[in-house]
Design a protein around this motif. Structure first.
Motif, PDB file in Angstrom:
ATOM      1  N   ASN A  44       0.811  -1.217   0.000  1.00 45.00           N
ATOM      2  CA  ASN A  44       0.000   0.000   0.000  1.00 45.00           C
ATOM      3  C   ASN A  44       0.846   1.269   0.000  1.00 45.00           C
ATOM      4  OD1 ASN A  44      -2.400  -1.507   0.077  1.00 45.00           O
ATOM      5  ND2 ASN A  44      -2.233  -1.719   2.291  1.00 45.00           N
ATOM      6  N   THR A  45       2.152   1.154   0.004  1.00 44.78           N
ATOM      7  CA  THR A  45       3.020   2.320  -0.002  1.00 44.78           C
ATOM      8  C   THR A  45       2.955   2.993  -1.370  1.00 44.78           C
ATOM      9  OG1 THR A  45       4.512   1.298   1.596  1.00 44.78           O
ATOM     10  CG2 THR A  45       5.372   3.144   0.346  1.00 44.78           C
ATOM     11  N   THR A  46       2.758   4.314  -1.365  1.00 43.66           N
ATOM     12  CA  THR A  46       2.653   5.080  -2.605  1.00 43.66           C
ATOM     13  C   THR A  46       3.923   5.909  -2.815  1.00 43.66           C
ATOM     14  OG1 THR A  46       1.645   6.951  -1.470  1.00 43.66           O
ATOM     15  CG2 THR A  46       0.143   5.272  -2.355  1.00 43.66           C
ATOM     16  N   ASP A  47       4.020   6.519  -3.994  1.00 39.28           N
ATOM     17  CA  ASP A  47       5.149   7.401  -4.294  1.00 39.28           C
ATOM     18  C   ASP A  47       5.206   8.563  -3.287  1.00 39.28           C
ATOM     19  OD1 ASP A  47       5.703   5.823  -6.491  1.00 39.28           O
ATOM     20  OD2 ASP A  47       4.912   7.252  -7.957  1.00 39.28           O
ATOM     21  N   GLU A  48       4.053   9.095  -2.917  1.00 39.33           N
ATOM     22  CA  GLU A  48       4.006  10.222  -1.990  1.00 39.33           C
ATOM     23  C   GLU A  48       4.516   9.835  -0.597  1.00 39.33           C
ATOM     24  OE1 GLU A  48       1.238   9.352  -3.916  1.00 39.33           O
ATOM     25  OE2 GLU A  48       1.840  10.840  -5.423  1.00 39.33           O
ATOM     26  N   LYS A  49       4.101   8.663  -0.103  1.00 38.03           N
ATOM     27  CA  LYS A  49       4.569   8.205   1.208  1.00 38.03           C
ATOM     28  C   LYS A  49       6.075   7.959   1.182  1.00 38.03           C
ATOM     29  CE  LYS A  49       0.327   5.923   2.720  1.00 38.03           C
ATOM     30  NZ  LYS A  49      -0.274   4.628   3.090  1.00 38.03           N
ATOM     31  N   GLU A  52       7.807  11.350   1.357  1.00 37.68           N
ATOM     32  CA  GLU A  52       7.739  11.883   2.729  1.00 37.68           C
ATOM     33  C   GLU A  52       8.785  11.232   3.621  1.00 37.68           C
ATOM     34  OE1 GLU A  52       3.859  11.475   4.412  1.00 37.68           O
ATOM     35  OE2 GLU A  52       2.897  12.488   2.710  1.00 37.68           O
ATOM     36  N   ALA A  53       8.976   9.934   3.473  1.00 27.20           N
ATOM     37  CA  ALA A  53       9.908   9.205   4.335  1.00 27.20           C
ATOM     38  C   ALA A  53      11.361   9.542   4.013  1.00 27.20           C
ATOM     39  CB  ALA A  53       9.676   7.705   4.212  1.00 27.20           C
ATOM     40  N   PHE A  54      11.686   9.743   2.740  1.00 25.52           N
ATOM     41  CA  PHE A  54      13.076   9.943   2.332  1.00 25.52           C
ATOM     42  C   PHE A  54      13.458  11.412   2.141  1.00 25.52           C
ATOM     43  CE2 PHE A  54      12.699   5.455   1.626  1.00 25.52           C
ATOM     44  CZ  PHE A  54      13.970   4.983   1.829  1.00 25.52           C
ATOM     45  N   ALA A  55      12.516  12.334   2.184  1.00 23.91           N
ATOM     46  CA  ALA A  55      12.800  13.762   1.984  1.00 23.91           C
ATOM     47  C   ALA A  55      13.716  14.373   3.058  1.00 23.91           C
ATOM     48  CB  ALA A  55      11.504  14.536   1.885  1.00 23.91           C
ATOM     49  N   GLN A  59      17.883  16.424  -1.050  1.00 23.06           N
ATOM     50  CA  GLN A  59      17.061  16.809  -2.185  1.00 23.06           C
ATOM     51  C   GLN A  59      16.751  15.594  -3.054  1.00 23.06           C
ATOM     52  OE1 GLN A  59      18.888  19.656  -4.750  1.00 23.06           O
ATOM     53  NE2 GLN A  59      17.188  19.668  -6.190  1.00 23.06           N
ATOM     54  N   LEU A  60      15.469  15.229  -3.072  1.00 22.83           N
ATOM     55  CA  LEU A  60      15.029  14.078  -3.873  1.00 22.83           C
ATOM     56  C   LEU A  60      14.864  14.480  -5.330  1.00 22.83           C
ATOM     57  CD1 LEU A  60      12.277  12.310  -1.747  1.00 22.83           C
ATOM     58  CD2 LEU A  60      14.428  11.358  -2.495  1.00 22.83           C
ATOM     59  N   GLU A  89      23.815   8.429   0.688  1.00 25.03           N
ATOM     60  CA  GLU A  89      24.463   7.659   1.755  1.00 25.03           C
ATOM     61  C   GLU A  89      23.807   7.933   3.108  1.00 25.03           C
ATOM     62  OE1 GLU A  89      26.608   4.812   3.248  1.00 25.03           O
ATOM     63  OE2 GLU A  89      26.975   5.374   1.170  1.00 25.03           O
ATOM     64  N   LYS A  90      23.466   9.190   3.373  1.00 25.85           N
ATOM     65  CA  LYS A  90      22.769   9.536   4.622  1.00 25.85           C
ATOM     66  C   LYS A  90      21.409   8.835   4.685  1.00 25.85           C
ATOM     67  CE  LYS A  90      22.796  14.003   4.499  1.00 25.85           C
ATOM     68  NZ  LYS A  90      22.589  15.417   4.818  1.00 25.85           N
ATOM     69  N   ALA A  91      20.692   8.827   3.565  1.00 20.03           N
ATOM     70  CA  ALA A  91      19.380   8.178   3.526  1.00 20.03           C
ATOM     71  C   ALA A  91      19.514   6.681   3.729  1.00 20.03           C
ATOM     72  CB  ALA A  91      18.688   8.475   2.205  1.00 20.03           C
ATOM     73  N   ARG A  92      20.527   6.099   3.133  1.00 20.13           N
ATOM     74  CA  ARG A  92      20.745   4.654   3.285  1.00 20.13           C
ATOM     75  C   ARG A  92      21.015   4.301   4.738  1.00 20.13           C
ATOM     76  NH1 ARG A  92      25.922   2.145   1.320  1.00 20.13           N
ATOM     77  NH2 ARG A  92      25.815   0.191   2.392  1.00 20.13           N
ATOM     78  N   GLU A  93      21.867   5.072   5.388  1.00 25.92           N
ATOM     79  CA  GLU A  93      22.169   4.811   6.798  1.00 25.92           C
ATOM     80  C   GLU A  93      20.967   5.084   7.690  1.00 25.92           C
ATOM     81  OE1 GLU A  93      25.550   7.232   7.630  1.00 25.92           O
ATOM     82  OE2 GLU A  93      26.873   6.059   6.319  1.00 25.92           O
ATOM     83  N   GLY A  94      20.180   6.112   7.350  1.00 23.47           N
ATOM     84  CA  GLY A  94      19.054   6.494   8.194  1.00 23.47           C
ATOM     85  C   GLY A  94      17.814   5.640   8.037  1.00 23.47           C
ATOM     86  N   MET A  95      17.614   5.051   6.866  1.00 21.11           N
ATOM     87  CA  MET A  95      16.371   4.328   6.618  1.00 21.11           C
ATOM     88  C   MET A  95      16.518   2.812   6.522  1.00 21.11           C
ATOM     89  SD  MET A  95      13.849   6.406   6.622  1.00 21.11           S
ATOM     90  CE  MET A  95      12.526   5.525   5.833  1.00 21.11           C
TER      91      MET A  95
END
Length: 142
Positions: A44-49, A52-55, A59-60, A89-95
């Motif tokens: 059920n995960t959408t592009d918008e969700k 929001e999670a990775f922003a 800058q996406l 790299e920050k997103a990879r470590e954080g998520m």
């Protein structure tokens, strides 16, 4: 109760349970492009969700959940592209190994798409009398 505590430590990364050489390779590989592969997504995960999670990490450029053409449902994975490798790299470590929509997701570097040659049509064989054989099984026609 001990299992849930060990599972929680595993997700938080503070456990020494992961001793496999494959697990250490997964966390130590370096990014060569600002594109990430996200697996384990909730259907059920959408592009918008996903955006929001990775922003918060930078800058996406793009956040795209991959959909099945026939059913128009999520296939359970996505790609996220950032403006720079440092942000990725920050997103990879954080998520990595975090919850998104109730499911644990895994964030890895995206691999380049492999070239696949187009499928070759099957050549139809002729019999000794010049007739082509049809590989259809069963009877058709009037």
């Amino acid at each position: 109760m001990a299992f849930s505590g060990a599972f929680r430590r595993l997700l938080n990364g503070s456990s020494s349970i992961i001793t496999s050489p494959f697990a250490s390779a997964r966390f130590s590989s370096t990014l060569t492009a600002p594109k990430l592969f996200i697996s384990g997504l909730n259907r059920n995960t959408t592009d918008e969700k996903l955006k929001e999670a990775f922003a918060p990490f930078g800058q996406l450029v793009e956040a795209k959940v991959i959909m099945d053409r026939a059913t128009q449902r999520s296939k359970g994975f996505a790609f996220v592209t950032y403006a720079s490798i440092e942000e990725a790299e920050k997103a990879r470590e954080g998520m990595n190994a975090k919850f998104l929509d109730g499911w644990v997701i895994f964030v890895d570097p995206a691999k380049p798409k492999e070239y696949r040659p187009p499928p070759q049509p099957e050549s139809q064989q002729s019999s000794e009398f010049g007739f082509r054989t049809n590989k259809t099984i069963g009877w058709c026609g009037n």
